[in-house]
Design an enzyme around this catalytic site. Structure first.
Site, short mmCIF file in Angstrom:
data_model
loop_
_atom_site.label_atom_id
_atom_site.label_comp_id
_atom_site.label_asym_id
_atom_site.label_seq_id
_atom_site.Cartn_x
_atom_site.Cartn_y
_atom_site.Cartn_z
N ARG A 56 0.85 -0.99 -0.22
CA ARG A 56 -0.16 0.17 -0.12
C ARG A 56 0.90 1.55 -0.29
O ARG A 56 0.55 1.76 0.84
CB ARG A 56 -0.61 0.45 1.17
CG ARG A 56 -1.49 -1.22 1.88
CD ARG A 56 -2.74 -1.49 0.19
NE ARG A 56 -2.97 -3.15 0.61
CZ ARG A 56 -4.09 -3.54 -0.99
NH1 ARG A 56 -3.77 -3.26 -1.65
NH2 ARG A 56 -4.32 -4.73 -0.28
N GLU A 79 -5.43 -12.23 8.43
CA GLU A 79 -5.22 -12.44 6.70
C GLU A 79 -4.07 -13.08 7.00
O GLU A 79 -3.10 -12.99 6.16
CB GLU A 79 -4.23 -10.40 6.44
CG GLU A 79 -5.93 -10.23 6.75
CD GLU A 79 -6.05 -8.49 6.25
OE1 GLU A 79 -6.52 -8.30 5.60
OE2 GLU A 79 -4.44 -8.52 5.77
N ARG A 112 -1.74 -5.78 17.19
CA ARG A 112 -3.32 -5.64 16.57
C ARG A 112 -4.39 -5.83 16.22
O ARG A 112 -4.22 -7.13 16.48
CB ARG A 112 -2.43 -5.06 14.78
CG ARG A 112 -1.22 -3.93 14.57
CD ARG A 112 -1.34 -4.25 13.08
NE ARG A 112 -2.09 -3.27 12.03
CZ ARG A 112 -2.28 -3.03 11.15
NH1 ARG A 112 -2.34 -5.07 10.64
NH2 ARG A 112 -3.40 -2.73 9.96
N ASP A 141 -11.77 -1.08 7.10
CA ASP A 141 -10.60 -0.84 7.12
C ASP A 141 -10.12 0.56 6.40
O ASP A 141 -10.16 0.65 5.07
CB ASP A 141 -10.41 -2.00 5.97
CG ASP A 141 -8.51 -2.63 5.79
OD1 ASP A 141 -7.91 -1.47 6.40
OD2 ASP A 141 -7.92 -3.47 5.04
N GLU A 160 -3.89 4.21 0.75
CA GLU A 160 -4.73 2.96 0.37
C GLU A 160 -6.79 2.97 -0.92
O GLU A 160 -6.97 2.96 -1.67
CB GLU A 160 -5.06 1.73 1.03
CG GLU A 160 -5.12 0.17 1.23
CD GLU A 160 -4.88 -0.78 1.75
OE1 GLU A 160 -5.12 -0.09 2.87
OE2 GLU A 160 -5.78 -1.42 1.26
N GLU A 194 -14.98 11.57 -0.87
CA GLU A 194 -16.43 10.71 -0.39
C GLU A 194 -18.02 10.48 -1.61
O GLU A 194 -18.56 9.62 -1.76
CB GLU A 194 -16.98 10.91 0.58
CG GLU A 194 -17.60 9.87 1.48
CD GLU A 194 -18.36 10.80 2.93
OE1 GLU A 194 -18.32 11.66 3.41
OE2 GLU A 194 -19.29 10.04 3.37
#
Lengths: 683, 683
Positions: free
Chosen positions: A172, A297, A330, A376, A404, A515
């Protein structure tokens, strides 16, 4: 009309918000360092001494705005006074691990003839010195104290040592290669790291993690075989008051240590970590600690051994505690192999479900690092309810400076606006309205947007995001528009004020614009899947295992997370849960995050959902076209290289915004069959 | 119950359709080679002599079915007689470039005591010898002549020299690494190439292109610096009567030759190609020629110089003509940066538009190579109208043995059925019904499905596709079910006949089954975009630049290619154009290729389009589940390694078929709102 002479050349990186002419303002002051002898050679004091010397040199060699008036006040003196505490202090025990924001605080005291910066640590003086750049020195109040909101203000780098076949060198990353690594190893030439450290220190950033949380094998070895390379980086950051952290793999005892288990309750595993950190600290005495992504992940973690995240974090915390190191663990944990057919699983619920039950069981030097939203880093999502659910745990609030999901540094998207709104959010709008999200964490973290790009951040204007992140972590109550003004003034000192005003107008509205032309009403995603995450793909994730769905059909769209749906709303304190649960009180901008509604549902704005989608997408494109026209008019007032770089990226932003508009409108028109009331072209 | 003893081991590749026990049947014959002295040492005769020796050896050492009866006939003799033509022949001039199918023809003559294979070339004898494997030698007719449909029967390899970062080592390869290359160069050990050549020769394949038409720089140099490595491969193929071709880049004069242009009318460019081929033929005297993809998907081509494809092809043809080499110039040319908003551009029209106007202008040794359909090797699409539009041009009919869009060798999909249907197609159903598509081309080409896989083709049953391609290029009128029977008999000689019957049942229906559970009614694509092309993604290409759309909305689906739409139908001869244009006469299986219809449109089958989609997808999954159950029952009669390999892949096929069914049904239910009349679960 004078051009900014500080535009970078091919051989030197852009100076960002610290161009020589800006620094020269401080060079006009007669400066004295007042340091106790035992701290005179502290690396940060040495750095500060060098800064003062350079500023004085700049003042005598650089033409800069305000010089004439500055010259009339050269008799004014600046004193930087270090006043370390003597004797016993009443610091709480936790500060041994987490630090004390007051250690970084500086006080500015002024008279017509003097400015004095005082602080009790070298870092405090450094921060106070750079702070002067942001002030009109003629209007400083007689005295003001500036204390950061948290002791830990951190940036995380998702840099790989080698180019990852899918993710590239920086996961990213949209600003070129890593400043830390090349060809699988730490760079020989770390000049850019030193320049970067200075930029961060000028904002008060004091912790940096230097490698990707998705830890490849070569990166895992930074902790062991290659710790001396890390030490070279840490030595540079140390000069700027910054502690270095590593991301580590939970699987290291097996993959690096040759053990047969990674079980956090296995004494051999615990011993391996203890021994490993002892070795690390023997080389880097001020090593900050670690960042870890476990059972997420595909990364290894404690679940394989039937252990909890607390078990995992506490094992690492125990090994780090003797050295005063900390664990950032995390909370980005969810099922990424979900079946899209399964409507009962809701990825938004995952962090809360994994972590909230363990509140109060994490060690004092463990910090649970939570992304601001439950999904996310979307351009719009609600605040993660996990922040309100773990009052007895050290928490970190994680942002993403790298863009990202917000245009990948090809689109102008000033995120200070978003972050400020997030930080000011409260979970208790009537019962405790003055406790904001920013009051909860002990640490702010964010993924950096920096690379070997000549502009540091790919898009020159994306520097403002790095700047705003730093400023907001120090003062979450700061106005993001004021921060933008600061950044523009520092970065474009020779640019006419009218140009800066125009830039402010563009950038301050850019998040709202982004947005508008992307995923609507909080529904999120709708981006190209996989490594891309750029540009529209409305069904890109709809039948995927990633848990990011919009459930659009011919009648409506949105995710029912209410009490008739996944009940995610009930992870919030009751007052908010009720608000989000009720379509009448749920804010428009989050309505599709919490509700599945017909296209004909009328928003508080008075528009139907479908017309809102059409209107915002046309408006968003019009705004970007307006940015482009406005920018074109600035040609003569912006340094040429910056102008051209931004122009090129604006062309792409225009193209991509059209693509978003047309795909979104076409997709929802095909589904709903409801025409645009304004009869605009939909394909 | 005996297991097949020929199952491959880890150290040897699977013998495919030439296991020792199968060959042993010929070893039972007393064989004589009757060759004119001047051809006695021809490489193919040497190969044939070695085959005979091996067969005899196998006959004496290998237990094989039918041995007992064979033993009773060992007094029968086999004579292989080469009868080269003497004196002048009346061959047309074109055969100097394209060859003459009669040169490959063999005649079988039998008496109770003798079998005689006669032919006028070494290749013909080789083909006749292998052909005996496919026959019951006790029921051969007194005499039969076997002539291939075309002189050129070719396989193309999309093998890269190095692993491509996106496409892997073999583009659209699903069977492991390349048998030709490793680490950027031709393999030292070419044993697998020799085994492969033998398999191909046993089917009558006589041309092979050995590198990807998307030519990377290292592959381009095969033509020049590394031609000696190509010569090593060509020497192996030569032993089996196969000529070696290279794919070349149109940009070679500039990229390899250092010229300033690739203009096909530039004398320097023409000279470069002439010189280059002179050098090639000095090393490989029987070099077959080249395959080229120009002005397609980013490859360089003549358009940059305002030249036509004919200009480009003829330049290369001119340079190859002195050496009797040929150009296969691919017609797969279209706009791959199309705007999805533009409904007037139709990728299906592209090949015709680019090539048909130039009919008759291509050189005698240039062949325009056309994919069977106007799109790209979908499980179902109409036949490319370009085949009917270029009567004065040498054409090649291109298939894809590698299963890019047909399950990628993880799904059972026997393509012989599809290819046979395609080859038997006629453009003139009433005016010229006996001229089939197979009568048109001078060459058959196909992308190979072979790699370093122990089974050659990844999925063991995918060997049948390679086999069927070879057999159909020789005889397009052959029944694909008979070919399947042949393949099963040769490949599983020790397997009970009932098992082979069961396998036949599965494989013969497998293409139909695959079509059922994937994109419906000829609409095509709906696959994961990019390098994947595997598994469903209904909107994966819908807003892409690739020209592959379905235009599904809440009311209907399909592409209007009629006279009210893109008018693609009018590229066909009038009779067919009318048929496709009319919804009443358009075949059901192509209705969404040619028409955009409401979901409620009733097909000739009596079902609505939406119910057809639901029904075929449930049926397709049920068929695959049936395959799986049936296969499980074969456990004791199939060699264990093959059984396990296929079982594993069937598990994936079942999973993937469910994914197709559920995504397809959900997508179209969400769009149409029309429930399944059978009330089955749709998500």
């Amino acid at each position: 009309m004078s051009l900014d002479t500080t535009a970078h050349t091919a051989t030197s990186p852009h100076p960002a918000w610290l161009p020589p002419t800006t620094l020269a303002r401080l060079g006009d002051l007669t400066t004295t360092l007042d340091i106790p002898p035992h701290l005179a050679d502290h690396p940060v004091i040495t750095t500060l001494r060098s800064e003062i010397t350079h500023a004085a040199h700049n003042a005598t060699t650089t033409e800069h705005p305000g010089r004439a008036s500055a010259t009339t006040t050269t008799s004014r003196t600046l004193t930087l006074r270090l006043t370390p505490p003597t004797g016993a202090t009443n610091q709480p025990a936790s500060t041994q691990f987490l630090g004390d924001p007051h250690d970084d605080a500086y006080t500015l005291t002024t008279t017509p003839d003097t400015i004095t910066v005082t602080g009790r640590t070298p870092n405090a003086l450094l921060y106070g010195y750079f702070a002067l750049l942001r002030h009109d020195l003629t209007t400083l109040p007689p005295t003001s104290k500036h204390t950061p909101a948290t002791a830990i203000r951190m940036l995380d780098h998702w840099d790989n040592l080698s180019v990852h076949p899918v993710m590239g060198q920086i996961e990213r990353g949209y600003a070129g290669d890593s400043i830390f690594y090349t060809n699988g190893a730490v760079r020989e030439n770390l000049t850019r790291v030193a320049d970067y450290a200075r930029l961060l220190a000028s904002l008060g950033i004091n912790h940096v993690a230097i490698n990707n949380v998705n830890v490849e094998r070569d990166a895992a070895r930074l902790l062991t075989d290659n710790i001396n390379d890390v030490a070279r980086i840490a030595a540079i950051f140390r000069n700027w008051g910054i502690r270095t952290h590593l991301s580590v793999s939970f699987g290291s005892p097996m993959s690096l240590g040759g053990l047969t288990s990674n079980d956090p309750l296995d004494p051999q595993v615990r011993q391996w970590w203890a021994d490993t950190f002892t070795a690390v600290y023997s080389v880097i005495p001020d090593f900050g600690g670690i960042v870890i992504k476990a059972d997420s992940e595909g990364q290894p973690g404690p679940f394989a051994y039937g252990r909890t995240h607390a078990d995992g974090a506490n094992m690492l915390a125990e090994a780090l505690a003797p050295h005063h190191g900390i664990v950032h663990w995390r909370a980005f944990v969810y099922n990424h192999t979900q079946d899209w057919r399964d409507r009962t699983t809701d990825r938004a619920r995952a962090a809360y479900e994994h972590f909230a039950p363990h509140d109060g069981t994490f060690a004092d030097n463990a910090i649970v690092q939570i992304k601001f939203g439950p999904m996310d880093f979307q351009a719009r999502e609600p605040i993660s309810p996990t922040f309100a659910a773990m009052p007895h745990t050290n928490l970190s609030l994680e942002f993403q400076v790298t863009q990202e999901y917000t245009g990948q540094q090809r689109h102008i998207c000033y995120l200070g606006t978003q972050w400020s709104e997030i930080m000011r959010f409260t979970f208790w709008p009537t019962s405790n309205p003055h406790t904001t999200l920013a009051d909860i964490p002990v640490s702010f973290t964010a993924v950096s947007n920096v690379g070997m790009s000549a502009y540091w951040t790919g898009h020159p204007l994306a520097q403002a995001n790095l700047y705003a992140y730093g400023r907001l972590t120090w003062d979450p109550t700061a106005d993001p528009g004021d921060i933008l003004t600061e950044w523009l003034t520092l970065t474009f000192p020779h640019t006419p004020a009218a140009t800066r005003t125009t830039l402010h107008h563009i950038m301050a509205s850019s998040w709202d614009t982004y947005e508008k032309y992307t995923a609507p009403l909080g529904v999120g995603f709708m981006v190209s899947p996989g490594a891309a995450h750029y540009g529209p793909h409305i069904d890109g994730y709809e039948y995927s295992p990633w848990g990011t769905y919009h459930f659009a059909d011919r009648d409506g769209v949105g995710v029912d997370r209410t009490r008739t749906g996944t009940r995610f709303v009930d992870q919030y304190p009751p007052e908010l849960a009720d608000q989000y649960n009720n379509l009448d009180t749920c804010p428009d901008e989050l309505v599709l995050f919490f509700h599945h509604v017909p296209y004909t549902h009328v928003l508080h704005s008075g528009k139907t959902v479908i017309q809102h989608i059409y209107d915002t997408h046309f408006e968003g494109v019009d705004k970007v076209l307006d940015y482009q026209r406005t920018w074109d008019n600035l040609r003569d007032t912006i340094p040429t290289a910056v102008f051209e770089e931004v122009s090129t990226r604006l062309t792409e932003q225009v193209r991509c915004a059209h693509e978003w508009r047309d795909q979104m409108c076409t997709y929802f028109f095909r589904k709903s069959g409801i025409p645009d009331t304004h009869g605009r072209t939909i394909y």
